[in-house]
Design a protein around this motif. Structure first.
Motif, short mmCIF file in Angstrom:
data_model
loop_
_atom_site.label_atom_id
_atom_site.label_comp_id
_atom_site.label_asym_id
_atom_site.label_seq_id
_atom_site.Cartn_x
_atom_site.Cartn_y
_atom_site.Cartn_z
N HIS A 163 -14.47 -48.74 14.07
CA HIS A 163 -13.25 -47.99 13.75
C HIS A 163 -13.26 -46.62 14.42
O HIS A 163 -12.26 -46.18 15.01
CB HIS A 163 -13.12 -47.83 12.24
N LEU A 169 -7.26 -47.81 12.93
CA LEU A 169 -7.49 -48.06 11.51
C LEU A 169 -7.62 -49.56 11.28
O LEU A 169 -6.74 -50.34 11.65
CB LEU A 169 -6.33 -47.49 10.69
N GLN A 170 -8.73 -49.96 10.67
CA GLN A 170 -8.98 -51.37 10.39
C GLN A 170 -9.24 -51.54 8.89
O GLN A 170 -9.82 -50.66 8.25
CB GLN A 170 -10.20 -51.87 11.18
#
Length: 218
Positions: A163, A169-170
């Motif tokens: 990330h 954004l994960q």
């Protein structure tokens, strides 16, 4: 300026033109260096932080391997090498991140790096092996559970590193967190075999580490 100086034949003396071109090149290089450094600072800080997170995951994996087989000298050496590598990466990240005070991103990176430092100290000084043998030799099943917790923490840290590296954004992997929670709950369950206190101490150490992992993820 060095290139222009070397291009002047030895038989030719220093002229005002060559000196002027050397000065222009020096000023141009300085401007290029300042602009490039300013433009790349954000990327350098992000990549430095990602390297620290990745090496933290590597340390957790090395500690997991040592927990499985504490008598293996090669595993011990791997842990020491990983500790040294992480310390080097942390110092490089400190030089870049702590010098930056611009905006919320700088504050966030500083907080993450401080959390990583605390997690590193807990992982190294946690003395899981000492807690394991305090009430007799640990069973292979116990060591496998402890190592599994560390492995799952390493997986969580690798997700954070990805990330940070990609700046995308994960979603957090809730499966990893749930598995860590189940393993820690199993450690704290009383079995009446005389090793409940040892497992409880180790579970407390691992919960402290896990709290830092969750804070870093957030």
């Amino acid at each position: 300026s060095l290139v222009f100086t070397m291009s002047v034949p030895p038989s030719q003396g220093l002229t005002y033109d060559s000196a002027a071109w050397g000065l222009v090149c020096a000023i141009g290089y300085w401007i290029w260096a300042v602009l490039t450094g300013h433009l790349l600072q954000r990327t350098w800080r992000r990549l430095a932080l990602a390297s620290v997170v990745q090496d933290m995951a590597g340390l957790l994996r090395a500690l997991a391997t040592r927990t499985r087989d504490p008598a293996d000298l090669q595993v011990q050496e791997q842990v020491v090498r990983q500790e040294a590598k992480l310390a080097e990466q942390m110092q490089a990240a400190r030089d870049l991140i702590f010098a930056n005070t611009d905006g919320p991103a700088a504050h966030l990176q500083t907080c993450v790096l401080l959390r990583l430092t605390d997690l590193r100290d807990l992982a190294i000084a946690g003395k899981i092996d000492t807690a394991l043998v305090r009430h007799g030799a640990a069973s292979l099943q116990e060591r496998l559970i402890f190592a599994d917790v560390l492995q799952h923490m390493a997986l969580a840290m690798e997700g954070v590193a990805q990330h940070v590296r990609t700046a995308r954004l994960q979603p957090l992997d809730a499966t990893v967190e749930r598995q860590i929670g189940r393993l820690l709950d199993a450690l704290e369950a009383r079995a009446g075999d005389g090793r409940d206190d040892a497992r409880r101490v180790v579970a407390e150490i691992l919960r402290s580490q896990f709290a830092h992992v969750r804070a870093i993820q957030a």
